[in-house]
Design an enzyme around this catalytic site. Structure first.
Site, PDB file in Angstrom:
ATOM      1  CE1 TYR A  63      -2.966  -3.065   0.293  1.00  0.00           C
ATOM      2  CE2 TYR A  63      -3.251  -2.636   2.625  1.00  0.00           C
ATOM      3  CZ  TYR A  63      -3.531  -3.401   1.521  1.00  0.00           C
ATOM      4  OH  TYR A  63      -4.343  -4.490   1.620  1.00  0.00           O
ATOM      5  CG  HIS A 131      -0.835  -8.754  -0.049  1.00  0.00           C
ATOM      6  ND1 HIS A 131      -0.486  -7.430  -0.051  1.00  0.00           N
ATOM      7  CD2 HIS A 131      -2.170  -8.773  -0.214  1.00  0.00           C
ATOM      8  CE1 HIS A 131      -1.567  -6.681  -0.217  1.00  0.00           C
ATOM      9  NE2 HIS A 131      -2.596  -7.475  -0.323  1.00  0.00           N
ATOM     10  CB  SER A 210     -13.673  -5.377  -0.399  1.00  0.00           C
ATOM     11  OG  SER A 210     -12.469  -4.750  -0.786  1.00  0.00           O
ATOM     12  N   PRO A 211     -15.716  -5.696   2.730  1.00  0.00           N
ATOM     13  CG  PRO A 211     -15.983  -5.215   5.005  1.00  0.00           C
ATOM     14  CD  PRO A 211     -14.962  -5.180   3.900  1.00  0.00           C
ATOM     15  N   GLY A 213     -18.317  -4.214  -0.413  1.00  0.00           N
ATOM     16  CA  GLY A 213     -18.236  -4.219  -1.870  1.00  0.00           C
ATOM     17  C   GLY A 213     -17.467  -3.044  -2.435  1.00  0.00           C
ATOM     18  NE  ARG A 214     -12.872  -4.846  -4.917  1.00  0.00           N
ATOM     19  CZ  ARG A 214     -11.613  -5.145  -4.632  1.00  0.00           C
ATOM     20  NH1 ARG A 214     -10.780  -4.181  -4.330  1.00  0.00           N
ATOM     21  NH2 ARG A 214     -11.193  -6.402  -4.655  1.00  0.00           N
ATOM     22  N   GLY A 215     -17.262  -0.182  -1.399  1.00  0.00           N
ATOM     23  CA  GLY A 215     -18.064   1.028  -1.309  1.00  0.00           C
ATOM     24  C   GLY A 215     -19.354   0.991  -2.099  1.00  0.00           C
ATOM     25  CB  ALA A 219     -22.453   5.324  -2.178  1.00  0.00           C
ATOM     26  N   GLY A 220     -23.840   2.779  -4.034  1.00  0.00           N
ATOM     27  CA  GLY A 220     -24.305   2.425  -5.358  1.00  0.00           C
ATOM     28  C   GLY A 220     -23.622   3.211  -6.470  1.00  0.00           C
TER      29      GLY A 220
END
Length: 344
Positions: A63, A131, A210-211, A213-215, A219-220
């Site tokens: 990262y 990783h 990512s629980p 869904g990566r956002g 927020a869709g």
């Protein structure tokens, strides 16, 4: 939805590691979803997380690269907080001439560990993940070097990320694996058939990244509309199919409204309800989102509600692979037999 007053502590795996029931994914603080965030703001957020009881901090040498570990090191030093947190970091992915390379050779394992310790400013890594799996080298060889690092007191517990069930078994036979970190959310459930049962058979904790869904489950389509240059989600197949997949978010959001919580909290609560051995690590760079995520711990779901949620994002509904780098996931993490390494 109010946040719980205390984030409970739980046992992660069966080897002795105790962490907060929800962790904090720190990747986005140093880029990947756009530009790195202001260092002071992120240090303040990390301090706020720890004060709130979220003490399980997830990072990687990839990262940044490297800058996220440095950031966490500064945050811990400024607050004198080392003894209050459980630090998970990872090794194994490098950018070489613009291409991703996976490495698990013993020399690199040791070099990576020493470098992470220095950047983090600590003497021992609480949980050290591979990783991604180097499929050119027997997993036993990589694990052998990690076992030495444990014996030397530089690592407490060992984890794997995106490893197949057979790789998990082979690694665990060399040294007990404490946790497996894989993507897991309402719309990323491919690990449930083999990996989750294998972990439970062996007493290994599960750490979903990512629980939410990566956002997207928070927020869709707005997530896509607000993406800036440098956001790795721009090439994500699921986000490229936003017009199709927006229905998933709409249904989750409608159910969340009925329950009096946010869509993000509902999606995250679903992950928490998968078992007491599951510790998700939602990532954020915003205080409001962090506080919302803690609130997910207070959302209770009935078996009927769980089934309804799962129907929204079944595999035949969601369009697109879960990331653009599927060749680097558990699906091809089979490594050569140890005998081939010894005879080479």
């Amino acid at each position: 939805m109010a946040s719980p007053s205390v984030v409970p502590k739980v046992k992660l795996g069966s080897q002795g590691l105790v962490v907060s029931a929800q962790g904090l994914g720190c990747m986005g603080m140093s880029g990947n979803y756009g530009l790195p965030k202001p260092e002071l703001d992120m240090i303040t957020l990390i301090h706020h997380a720890i004060e709130s009881g979220v003490t399980f901090l997830d990072t990687s040498d990839f990262y940044g690269p490297h800058t996220n570990e440095i950031l966490i090191g500064k945050a811990l030093k400024e607050g004198g907080l080392r003894d209050k947190v459980q630090i998970a970091t990872k090794f194994g992915i490098q950018w070489i001439d613009g291409k991703l390379e996976i490495r698990g050779d013993p020399t690199y394992v040791r070099e990576a560990c020493e470098a992470s310790l220095k950047r983090l400013g600590i003497d021992c890594i609480d949980l050290y993940y591979i990783h991604r799996i180097d499929i050119r080298i027997p997993i036993e060889v990589t694990m052998g070097e990690l076992k030495k690092l444990v014996e030397e007191g530089k690592v407490k517990y060992i984890g794997l990320s995106e490893a197949s069930a057979s790789t998990i078994r082979r690694a665990h036979a060399v040294h007990p694996i404490t946790a497996v970190q894989n993507e897991w959310s309402l719309w990323s459930r491919d690990l449930e058939d083999e990996i989750v049962p294998t972990c439970r058979e062996l007493g290994i904790g599960i750490v979903p990244y990512s629980p939410i869904g990566r956002g997207f489950l928070a927020a869709g389509p707005k997530v896509v509309e607000n993406m800036i240059d440098g956001d790795i989600r721009k090439s994500n197949p699921r986000f490229l199919n936003v017009d199709h997949n927006k229905t998933v978010f709409e249904k989750v959001n409608e159910m969340a409204t009925r329950k009096g919580c946010t869509a993000a909290q509902l999606a995250l609560a679903w992950v928490h309800h998968q078992g007491s051995d599951v510790v998700p690590i939602p990532g954020t760079t915003k205080f409001d989102n962090f506080n919302q995520n803690i609130g997910a711990l207070s959302v209770t779901l009935t078996s009927d509600e769980l089934a309804e949620l799962e129907s929204f994002a079944s595999s035949d509904v969601v369009k697109g692979e879960r990331n653009p780098f599927m060749q680097f996931t558990w699906m091809n993490s089979e490594t050569p037999p140890l005998s081939s390494w010894k005879s080479s």
